[in-house]
Design an enzyme around this catalytic site. Sequence first.
Site, PDB file in Angstrom:
ATOM      1  N   HIS A  81     -25.413  63.091  10.943  1.00 36.57           N
ATOM      2  CA  HIS A  81     -24.901  63.858  12.087  1.00 36.57           C
ATOM      3  C   HIS A  81     -23.926  64.931  11.644  1.00 36.57           C
ATOM      4  O   HIS A  81     -22.743  64.924  11.977  1.00 36.57           O
ATOM      5  CB  HIS A  81     -24.236  62.913  13.096  1.00 36.57           C
ATOM      6  CG  HIS A  81     -25.229  62.132  13.889  1.00 36.57           C
ATOM      7  ND1 HIS A  81     -25.506  60.789  13.655  1.00 36.57           N
ATOM      8  CD2 HIS A  81     -26.046  62.512  14.901  1.00 36.57           C
ATOM      9  CE1 HIS A  81     -26.433  60.372  14.508  1.00 36.57           C
ATOM     10  NE2 HIS A  81     -26.778  61.394  15.278  1.00 36.57           N
ATOM     11  N   HIS A  85     -27.807  69.075  10.575  1.00 39.87           N
ATOM     12  CA  HIS A  85     -28.581  68.506  11.701  1.00 39.87           C
ATOM     13  C   HIS A  85     -28.506  69.468  12.889  1.00 39.87           C
ATOM     14  O   HIS A  85     -29.520  69.798  13.502  1.00 39.87           O
ATOM     15  CB  HIS A  85     -28.022  67.138  12.100  1.00 39.87           C
ATOM     16  CG  HIS A  85     -28.517  66.625  13.429  1.00 39.87           C
ATOM     17  ND1 HIS A  85     -29.856  66.441  13.715  1.00 39.87           N
ATOM     18  CD2 HIS A  85     -27.833  66.282  14.561  1.00 39.87           C
ATOM     19  CE1 HIS A  85     -29.983  66.000  14.953  1.00 39.87           C
ATOM     20  NE2 HIS A  85     -28.785  65.895  15.493  1.00 39.87           N
ATOM     21  N   ASP A 122     -23.660  67.544  18.829  1.00 40.08           N
ATOM     22  CA  ASP A 122     -23.129  66.416  18.045  1.00 40.08           C
ATOM     23  C   ASP A 122     -21.793  66.765  17.382  1.00 40.08           C
ATOM     24  O   ASP A 122     -21.416  66.156  16.376  1.00 40.08           O
ATOM     25  CB  ASP A 122     -24.133  66.009  16.949  1.00 40.08           C
ATOM     26  CG  ASP A 122     -25.183  65.014  17.468  1.00 40.08           C
ATOM     27  OD1 ASP A 122     -26.319  65.014  16.945  1.00 40.08           O
ATOM     28  OD2 ASP A 122     -24.864  64.253  18.396  1.00 40.08           O
ATOM     29  N   ASP A 232     -33.663  67.383  19.317  1.00 40.61           N
ATOM     30  CA  ASP A 232     -32.802  66.432  18.595  1.00 40.61           C
ATOM     31  C   ASP A 232     -33.649  65.568  17.653  1.00 40.61           C
ATOM     32  O   ASP A 232     -33.181  65.147  16.602  1.00 40.61           O
ATOM     33  CB  ASP A 232     -32.060  65.557  19.606  1.00 40.61           C
ATOM     34  CG  ASP A 232     -30.763  64.989  19.042  1.00 40.61           C
ATOM     35  OD1 ASP A 232     -30.019  64.345  19.799  1.00 40.61           O
ATOM     36  OD2 ASP A 232     -30.486  65.180  17.834  1.00 40.61           O
TER      37      ASP A 232
HETATM   38  C1  EPV Z   1     -35.669  58.901  12.728  1.00 41.22           C
HETATM   39  C2  EPV Z   1     -34.726  58.278  13.731  1.00 41.22           C
HETATM   40  N1  EPV Z   1     -34.624  56.956  13.787  1.00 41.22           N
HETATM   41  C3  EPV Z   1     -33.791  56.354  14.672  1.00 41.22           C
HETATM   42  C4  EPV Z   1     -33.711  54.942  14.721  1.00 41.22           C
HETATM   43  C5  EPV Z   1     -32.851  54.324  15.637  1.00 41.22           C
HETATM   44  C6  EPV Z   1     -32.084  55.114  16.495  1.00 41.22           C
HETATM   45  C7  EPV Z   1     -31.130  54.505  17.500  1.00 41.22           C
HETATM   46  O1  EPV Z   1     -30.211  55.137  17.907  1.00 41.22           O
HETATM   47  N2  EPV Z   1     -31.410  53.263  17.923  1.00 41.22           N
HETATM   48  C8  EPV Z   1     -30.558  52.645  18.970  1.00 41.22           C
HETATM   49  C9  EPV Z   1     -29.498  51.737  18.427  1.00 41.22           C
HETATM   50  C10 EPV Z   1     -28.672  52.396  17.375  1.00 41.22           C
HETATM   51  C11 EPV Z   1     -28.626  51.228  19.560  1.00 41.22           C
HETATM   52  C12 EPV Z   1     -32.139  56.502  16.454  1.00 41.22           C
HETATM   53  C13 EPV Z   1     -32.992  57.128  15.566  1.00 41.22           C
HETATM   54  N3  EPV Z   1     -33.094  58.512  15.498  1.00 41.22           N
HETATM   55  C14 EPV Z   1     -32.528  59.557  16.181  1.00 41.22           C
HETATM   56  C15 EPV Z   1     -31.563  59.520  17.273  1.00 41.22           C
HETATM   57  C16 EPV Z   1     -31.987  59.806  18.581  1.00 41.22           C
HETATM   58  C17 EPV Z   1     -31.051  59.777  19.624  1.00 41.22           C
HETATM   59  O2  EPV Z   1     -31.354  59.977  20.937  1.00 41.22           O
HETATM   60  C18 EPV Z   1     -32.396  60.818  21.467  1.00 41.22           C
HETATM   61  C19 EPV Z   1     -32.395  62.178  20.817  1.00 41.22           C
HETATM   62  C20 EPV Z   1     -32.092  60.947  22.958  1.00 41.22           C
HETATM   63  C21 EPV Z   1     -33.734  60.144  21.275  1.00 41.22           C
HETATM   64  C22 EPV Z   1     -29.724  59.502  19.388  1.00 41.22           C
HETATM   65  C23 EPV Z   1     -29.304  59.234  18.088  1.00 41.22           C
HETATM   66  C24 EPV Z   1     -30.215  59.260  17.050  1.00 41.22           C
HETATM   67 CL1  EPV Z   1     -29.676  58.919  15.417  1.00 41.22          CL
HETATM   68  N4  EPV Z   1     -32.991  60.703  15.687  1.00 41.22           N
HETATM   69  N5  EPV Z   1     -33.881  60.441  14.719  1.00 41.22           N
HETATM   70  C25 EPV Z   1     -33.956  59.083  14.606  1.00 41.22           C
HETATM   71 MG    MG Z   2     -25.896  62.743  19.454  1.00 37.29          MG
HETATM   72 ZN    ZN Z   3     -28.328  65.037  17.371  1.00 35.68          ZN
END
Ligand code: EPV
Ligand code: MG
Ligand code: ZN
Length: 313
Positions: A81, A85, A122, A232
Amino acid sequence: QVSQEEVSRLSKAPIQPPLLIHPDICKFSFIPRGIPPNLMPQTIISMFQDLGLISQYRIRMDTLAKFVLMTRKGYRDPPYHNWSHAFAVVHFCYLLLKNTHATSMIDSLEALALFVSCLCHDIDHRGTTNSYQVASGSVLAALYSSEGSVLERHHFAQTVCILNTEGCNILENLGQPEYRRALDLVQDIILATDLAQHLKKESQLKDMVKNYDATNSQHKLLLLCLLMTSCDLSDQAKSFENSKTIAERIYTEFFSQGDLERQIGRDPMEMMDRKKAIIPDLQISFLTSIALPVYRLFVCLCACVSVYLCVSV
Ligand SMILES: Cc1nc2ccc(C(=O)NCC(C)C)cc2n2c(-c3cc(OC(C)(C)C)ccc3Cl)nnc12
Ligand SMILES: [Mg+2]
Ligand SMILES: [Zn+2]
Protein backbone atom coordinates in the site's frame (compact mmCIF):
# COMPACT_ATOMS: atom_id res chain seq x y z
CA GLN A 1 5.69 19.60 3.18
CA VAL A 2 7.33 19.63 -0.25
CA SER A 3 10.02 22.12 -1.28
CA GLN A 4 9.02 25.15 -3.38
CA GLU A 5 11.93 24.29 -5.68
CA GLU A 6 10.50 20.81 -6.34
CA VAL A 7 7.05 22.27 -7.00
CA SER A 8 8.30 24.89 -9.46
CA ARG A 9 10.50 22.32 -11.24
CA LEU A 10 7.48 20.03 -11.74
CA SER A 11 5.05 22.83 -12.64
CA LYS A 12 7.43 24.34 -15.20
CA ALA A 13 8.29 21.01 -16.88
CA PRO A 14 6.57 20.84 -20.30
CA ILE A 15 3.61 18.45 -20.19
CA GLN A 16 4.49 15.58 -22.51
CA PRO A 17 1.62 13.54 -23.96
CA PRO A 18 1.48 10.18 -22.12
CA LEU A 19 2.59 8.22 -25.20
CA LEU A 20 5.87 10.15 -25.28
CA ILE A 21 6.54 9.12 -21.68
CA HIS A 22 6.13 5.43 -22.60
CA PRO A 23 4.89 4.08 -25.97
CA ASP A 24 2.90 1.28 -24.30
CA ILE A 25 1.26 3.47 -21.64
CA CYS A 26 -2.17 3.29 -23.26
CA LYS A 27 -2.27 -0.50 -23.34
CA PHE A 28 -4.29 -2.33 -20.68
CA SER A 29 -1.40 -4.83 -20.47
CA PHE A 30 1.06 -2.09 -19.54
CA ILE A 31 2.63 -2.47 -16.11
CA PRO A 32 2.76 1.06 -14.58
CA ARG A 33 5.83 0.13 -12.63
CA GLY A 34 7.54 0.39 -16.05
CA ILE A 35 7.54 4.15 -15.39
CA PRO A 36 10.52 5.14 -13.24
CA PRO A 37 9.28 6.44 -9.83
CA ASN A 38 10.79 9.91 -10.37
CA LEU A 39 8.68 10.31 -13.55
CA MET A 40 5.41 9.33 -11.84
CA PRO A 41 4.41 12.86 -10.75
CA GLN A 42 4.76 14.31 -14.24
CA THR A 43 3.06 11.27 -15.77
CA ILE A 44 0.07 11.90 -13.50
CA ILE A 45 0.02 15.54 -14.61
CA SER A 46 0.15 14.49 -18.25
CA MET A 47 -2.79 12.12 -17.65
CA PHE A 48 -4.77 14.97 -16.04
CA GLN A 49 -3.98 17.03 -19.16
CA ASP A 50 -4.84 14.26 -21.59
CA LEU A 51 -8.21 13.75 -19.90
CA GLY A 52 -8.93 17.44 -20.41
CA LEU A 53 -9.34 17.98 -16.66
CA ILE A 54 -6.78 20.80 -16.32
CA SER A 55 -8.50 23.14 -18.78
CA GLN A 56 -12.04 22.07 -17.89
CA TYR A 57 -11.57 22.78 -14.17
CA ARG A 58 -9.06 25.59 -14.61
CA ILE A 59 -6.48 23.81 -12.47
CA ARG A 60 -3.37 25.95 -11.94
CA MET A 61 -0.22 24.05 -12.88
CA ASP A 62 1.70 24.98 -9.73
CA THR A 63 -1.30 23.90 -7.64
CA LEU A 64 -1.57 20.56 -9.45
CA ALA A 65 2.19 20.03 -9.08
CA LYS A 66 2.08 20.72 -5.33
CA PHE A 67 -1.05 18.55 -4.90
CA VAL A 68 0.59 15.57 -6.64
CA LEU A 69 3.84 15.96 -4.69
CA MET A 70 1.97 16.32 -1.36
CA THR A 71 -0.07 13.23 -2.20
CA ARG A 72 3.09 11.24 -2.97
CA LYS A 73 4.56 12.42 0.35
CA GLY A 74 1.36 11.33 2.07
CA TYR A 75 2.01 7.68 1.25
CA ARG A 76 4.20 5.56 3.52
CA ASP A 77 6.30 2.72 2.17
CA PRO A 78 4.77 -0.62 3.23
CA PRO A 79 5.35 -3.51 0.79
CA TYR A 80 2.06 -3.03 -1.09
CA HIS A 81 0.00 0.00 0.00
CA ASN A 82 2.57 2.54 -1.19
CA TRP A 83 2.92 5.27 -3.83
CA SER A 84 3.54 2.80 -6.65
CA HIS A 85 0.18 1.14 -5.83
CA ALA A 86 -1.53 4.54 -6.03
CA PHE A 87 0.16 5.19 -9.36
CA ALA A 88 -0.92 1.80 -10.75
CA VAL A 89 -4.52 2.51 -9.69
CA VAL A 90 -4.47 5.99 -11.25
CA HIS A 91 -3.02 4.58 -14.48
CA PHE A 92 -5.84 2.01 -14.78
CA CYS A 93 -8.39 4.74 -14.13
CA TYR A 94 -6.83 6.81 -16.91
CA LEU A 95 -7.19 3.86 -19.31
CA LEU A 96 -10.81 3.29 -18.25
CA LEU A 97 -11.68 6.95 -18.78
CA LYS A 98 -9.87 6.96 -22.14
CA ASN A 99 -11.12 3.66 -23.53
CA THR A 100 -14.41 2.39 -22.19
CA HIS A 101 -17.96 3.58 -22.51
CA ALA A 102 -17.66 4.65 -18.87
CA THR A 103 -17.11 8.17 -20.15
CA SER A 104 -20.55 8.16 -21.72
CA MET A 105 -22.01 7.06 -18.39
CA ILE A 106 -20.32 9.51 -16.07
CA ASP A 107 -19.96 13.26 -16.38
CA SER A 108 -16.64 15.09 -16.26
CA LEU A 109 -17.00 16.10 -12.59
CA GLU A 110 -17.48 12.43 -11.72
CA ALA A 111 -14.44 11.57 -13.84
CA LEU A 112 -12.40 14.19 -11.95
CA ALA A 113 -13.63 12.85 -8.60
CA LEU A 114 -12.82 9.26 -9.63
CA PHE A 115 -9.34 10.18 -10.87
CA VAL A 116 -8.50 12.15 -7.69
CA SER A 117 -9.93 9.32 -5.55
CA CYS A 118 -7.67 6.77 -7.28
CA LEU A 119 -4.63 8.95 -6.54
CA CYS A 120 -5.54 9.48 -2.88
CA HIS A 121 -7.50 6.33 -1.95
CA ASP A 122 -4.78 4.72 0.25
CA ILE A 123 -2.93 7.81 1.54
CA ASP A 124 -1.01 7.16 4.78
CA HIS A 125 -1.84 3.44 4.75
CA ARG A 126 0.15 1.60 7.43
CA GLY A 127 0.14 -1.83 5.81
CA THR A 128 -2.37 -3.18 8.34
CA THR A 129 -6.13 -3.83 8.05
CA ASN A 130 -9.14 -2.11 9.60
CA SER A 131 -9.59 -4.94 12.08
CA TYR A 132 -5.97 -4.52 13.20
CA GLN A 133 -6.58 -0.79 13.85
CA VAL A 134 -9.37 -1.75 16.25
CA ALA A 135 -7.51 -4.73 17.79
CA SER A 136 -4.38 -2.66 18.43
CA GLY A 137 -6.35 0.35 19.64
CA SER A 138 -4.68 2.63 17.10
CA VAL A 139 -5.29 6.38 16.96
CA LEU A 140 -7.27 5.83 13.74
CA ALA A 141 -9.55 3.36 15.51
CA ALA A 142 -10.10 5.91 18.29
CA LEU A 143 -11.06 8.46 15.64
CA TYR A 144 -13.19 6.37 13.29
CA SER A 145 -14.06 2.90 14.64
CA SER A 146 -17.57 4.05 15.62
CA GLU A 147 -18.40 4.68 11.93
CA GLY A 148 -16.38 1.76 10.51
CA SER A 149 -14.10 1.81 7.43
CA VAL A 150 -11.39 3.19 9.72
CA LEU A 151 -8.54 3.34 7.22
CA GLU A 152 -10.69 4.62 4.36
CA ARG A 153 -12.05 7.48 6.48
CA HIS A 154 -8.45 8.37 7.28
CA HIS A 155 -7.44 8.24 3.58
CA PHE A 156 -10.29 10.67 2.85
CA ALA A 157 -9.39 12.92 5.81
CA GLN A 158 -5.80 13.10 4.57
CA THR A 159 -7.05 14.00 1.08
CA VAL A 160 -9.11 16.90 2.46
CA CYS A 161 -6.10 17.94 4.54
CA ILE A 162 -3.97 18.20 1.40
CA LEU A 163 -6.68 20.10 -0.50
CA ASN A 164 -6.81 22.55 2.41
CA THR A 165 -3.05 23.05 2.36
CA GLU A 166 -1.90 26.37 0.92
CA GLY A 167 -1.41 26.12 -2.84
CA CYS A 168 -2.72 22.54 -3.13
CA ASN A 169 -6.44 22.96 -3.76
CA ILE A 170 -6.86 21.73 -7.33
CA LEU A 171 -10.63 22.13 -6.91
CA GLU A 172 -10.41 25.81 -5.95
CA ASN A 173 -11.83 27.06 -9.28
CA LEU A 174 -14.94 24.88 -9.14
CA GLY A 175 -18.21 26.64 -8.32
CA GLN A 176 -19.41 26.09 -4.76
CA PRO A 177 -22.05 23.44 -5.66
CA GLU A 178 -19.57 21.59 -7.92
CA TYR A 179 -16.89 21.75 -5.20
CA ARG A 180 -19.33 20.26 -2.68
CA ARG A 181 -20.41 17.52 -5.09
CA ALA A 182 -16.79 16.69 -6.02
CA LEU A 183 -15.79 16.27 -2.35
CA ASP A 184 -18.89 14.17 -1.59
CA LEU A 185 -18.07 11.93 -4.56
CA VAL A 186 -14.41 11.56 -3.49
CA GLN A 187 -15.57 10.58 0.01
CA ASP A 188 -18.07 7.98 -1.26
CA ILE A 189 -15.59 6.56 -3.77
CA ILE A 190 -12.72 6.24 -1.26
CA LEU A 191 -15.07 4.69 1.32
CA ALA A 192 -16.08 2.17 -1.37
CA THR A 193 -12.54 0.72 -1.27
CA ASP A 194 -13.30 -0.87 2.11
CA LEU A 195 -13.62 -4.52 1.14
CA ALA A 196 -16.32 -5.06 3.78
CA GLN A 197 -18.43 -2.26 2.24
CA HIS A 198 -17.83 -3.61 -1.26
CA LEU A 199 -19.04 -7.08 -0.27
CA LYS A 200 -22.22 -5.59 1.23
CA LYS A 201 -22.95 -3.96 -2.12
CA GLU A 202 -22.70 -7.12 -4.22
CA SER A 203 -26.45 -7.45 -4.89
CA GLN A 204 -26.96 -3.72 -5.55
CA LEU A 205 -24.08 -3.79 -8.04
CA LYS A 206 -25.64 -6.74 -9.87
CA ASP A 207 -28.95 -4.92 -10.06
CA MET A 208 -27.31 -1.68 -11.27
CA VAL A 209 -25.45 -3.53 -14.01
CA LYS A 210 -28.55 -5.37 -15.24
CA ASN A 211 -30.74 -2.30 -15.72
CA TYR A 212 -28.44 0.67 -15.53
CA ASP A 213 -30.36 3.94 -15.32
CA ALA A 214 -28.15 7.00 -15.86
CA THR A 215 -30.75 9.22 -14.22
CA ASN A 216 -30.64 7.15 -11.02
CA SER A 217 -28.05 8.80 -8.73
CA GLN A 218 -27.71 5.58 -6.71
CA HIS A 219 -26.82 3.70 -9.92
CA LYS A 220 -24.35 6.43 -10.80
CA LEU A 221 -22.63 6.11 -7.42
CA LEU A 222 -22.58 2.31 -7.63
CA LEU A 223 -20.97 2.62 -11.06
CA LEU A 224 -18.25 4.92 -9.70
CA CYS A 225 -17.61 2.47 -6.84
CA LEU A 226 -17.34 -0.41 -9.33
CA LEU A 227 -14.89 1.58 -11.43
CA MET A 228 -12.86 2.39 -8.30
CA THR A 229 -12.63 -1.25 -7.17
CA SER A 230 -11.76 -2.30 -10.74
CA CYS A 231 -8.82 0.14 -10.56
CA ASP A 232 -7.83 -0.91 -7.02
CA LEU A 233 -7.65 -4.56 -8.16
CA SER A 234 -6.11 -3.84 -11.57
CA ASP A 235 -2.77 -5.50 -10.82
CA GLN A 236 -4.70 -8.77 -10.90
CA ALA A 237 -5.92 -8.04 -14.44
CA LYS A 238 -2.41 -8.00 -15.89
CA SER A 239 0.25 -10.64 -16.60
CA PHE A 240 0.50 -13.58 -14.18
CA GLU A 241 4.05 -12.50 -13.33
CA ASN A 242 2.73 -9.07 -12.29
CA SER A 243 -0.23 -10.50 -10.35
CA LYS A 244 2.10 -12.93 -8.55
CA THR A 245 4.60 -10.18 -7.66
CA ILE A 246 1.81 -7.98 -6.29
CA ALA A 247 0.18 -10.83 -4.36
CA GLU A 248 3.56 -11.54 -2.73
CA ARG A 249 3.74 -7.90 -1.59
CA ILE A 250 0.25 -8.11 -0.14
CA TYR A 251 1.07 -11.26 1.84
CA THR A 252 4.31 -9.67 3.03
CA GLU A 253 2.06 -7.00 4.59
CA PHE A 254 -0.44 -9.54 5.87
CA PHE A 255 2.26 -11.76 7.44
CA SER A 256 3.90 -8.75 9.14
CA GLN A 257 0.49 -7.94 10.59
CA GLY A 258 0.16 -11.56 11.72
CA ASP A 259 3.52 -11.25 13.51
CA LEU A 260 2.30 -8.04 15.19
CA GLU A 261 -0.97 -9.72 16.23
CA ARG A 262 0.95 -12.57 17.82
CA GLN A 263 3.05 -10.00 19.71
CA ILE A 264 -0.11 -8.40 21.15
CA GLY A 265 -1.32 -11.86 22.18
CA ARG A 266 -3.89 -12.32 19.42
CA ASP A 267 -4.22 -15.27 17.08
CA PRO A 268 -3.80 -14.06 13.47
CA MET A 269 -6.32 -15.24 10.86
CA GLU A 270 -4.95 -17.89 8.51
CA MET A 271 -4.37 -15.40 5.68
CA MET A 272 -2.15 -13.36 7.99
CA ASP A 273 -0.29 -16.33 9.49
CA ARG A 274 2.97 -17.06 7.66
CA LYS A 275 3.00 -20.51 9.28
CA LYS A 276 -0.46 -21.53 8.04
CA ALA A 277 -1.20 -19.51 4.88
CA ILE A 278 -1.07 -21.35 1.55
CA ILE A 279 -0.88 -18.40 -0.82
CA PRO A 280 -1.99 -20.20 -4.01
CA ASP A 281 -5.16 -21.48 -2.30
CA LEU A 282 -5.88 -18.10 -0.73
CA GLN A 283 -5.38 -16.37 -4.06
CA ILE A 284 -7.63 -18.78 -5.95
CA SER A 285 -10.42 -18.05 -3.49
CA PHE A 286 -9.78 -14.28 -3.49
CA LEU A 287 -9.66 -14.09 -7.29
CA THR A 288 -12.73 -16.28 -7.84
CA SER A 289 -14.85 -14.81 -5.04
CA ILE A 290 -13.85 -11.13 -5.18
CA ALA A 291 -11.70 -10.04 -8.12
CA LEU A 292 -13.37 -11.96 -10.99
CA PRO A 293 -16.91 -10.90 -10.01
CA VAL A 294 -15.80 -7.24 -10.09
CA TYR A 295 -14.51 -7.54 -13.65
CA ARG A 296 -17.44 -9.70 -14.75
CA LEU A 297 -19.82 -6.99 -13.50
CA PHE A 298 -17.79 -4.40 -15.35
CA VAL A 299 -17.76 -6.36 -18.64
CA CYS A 300 -21.49 -6.99 -18.34
CA LEU A 301 -22.07 -3.26 -17.73
CA CYS A 302 -20.04 -2.28 -20.80
CA ALA A 303 -21.96 -4.81 -22.90
CA CYS A 304 -25.29 -3.45 -21.65
CA VAL A 305 -24.14 0.12 -22.19
CA SER A 306 -22.85 -0.50 -25.71
CA VAL A 307 -26.23 -2.02 -26.58
CA TYR A 308 -27.87 1.01 -24.93
CA LEU A 309 -25.60 3.34 -26.91
CA CYS A 310 -26.32 1.55 -30.21
CA VAL A 311 -30.03 1.64 -29.54
CA SER A 312 -30.00 5.29 -28.47
CA VAL A 313 -27.79 6.44 -31.39
C1 EPV B 1 -4.24 -9.96 -4.87
C2 EPV B 1 -5.05 -9.56 -3.66
N1 EPV B 1 -5.30 -10.47 -2.72
C3 EPV B 1 -6.02 -10.16 -1.62
C4 EPV B 1 -6.28 -11.14 -0.64
C5 EPV B 1 -7.03 -10.82 0.50
C6 EPV B 1 -7.52 -9.52 0.65
C7 EPV B 1 -8.32 -9.10 1.86
O1 EPV B 1 -8.37 -7.96 2.18
N2 EPV B 1 -9.01 -10.07 2.49
C8 EPV B 1 -9.88 -9.71 3.64
C9 EPV B 1 -9.24 -9.91 4.97
C10 EPV B 1 -7.91 -9.23 5.07
C11 EPV B 1 -10.17 -9.43 6.07
C12 EPV B 1 -7.26 -8.53 -0.30
C13 EPV B 1 -6.54 -8.84 -1.43
N3 EPV B 1 -6.27 -7.89 -2.41
C14 EPV B 1 -6.60 -6.57 -2.59
C15 EPV B 1 -7.39 -5.70 -1.74
C16 EPV B 1 -8.70 -5.35 -2.12
C17 EPV B 1 -9.45 -4.51 -1.29
O2 EPV B 1 -10.74 -4.15 -1.53
C18 EPV B 1 -11.38 -4.00 -2.81
C19 EPV B 1 -10.54 -3.18 -3.75
C20 EPV B 1 -12.70 -3.28 -2.52
C21 EPV B 1 -11.66 -5.36 -3.40
C22 EPV B 1 -8.92 -3.98 -0.13
C23 EPV B 1 -7.62 -4.31 0.23
C24 EPV B 1 -6.87 -5.15 -0.57
CL1 EPV B 1 -5.23 -5.56 -0.10
N4 EPV B 1 -6.06 -6.14 -3.73
N5 EPV B 1 -5.42 -7.15 -4.33
C25 EPV B 1 -5.55 -8.24 -3.52
MG1 MG C 1 -7.45 0.74 0.67
ZN1 ZN D 1 -5.73 0.38 -2.85
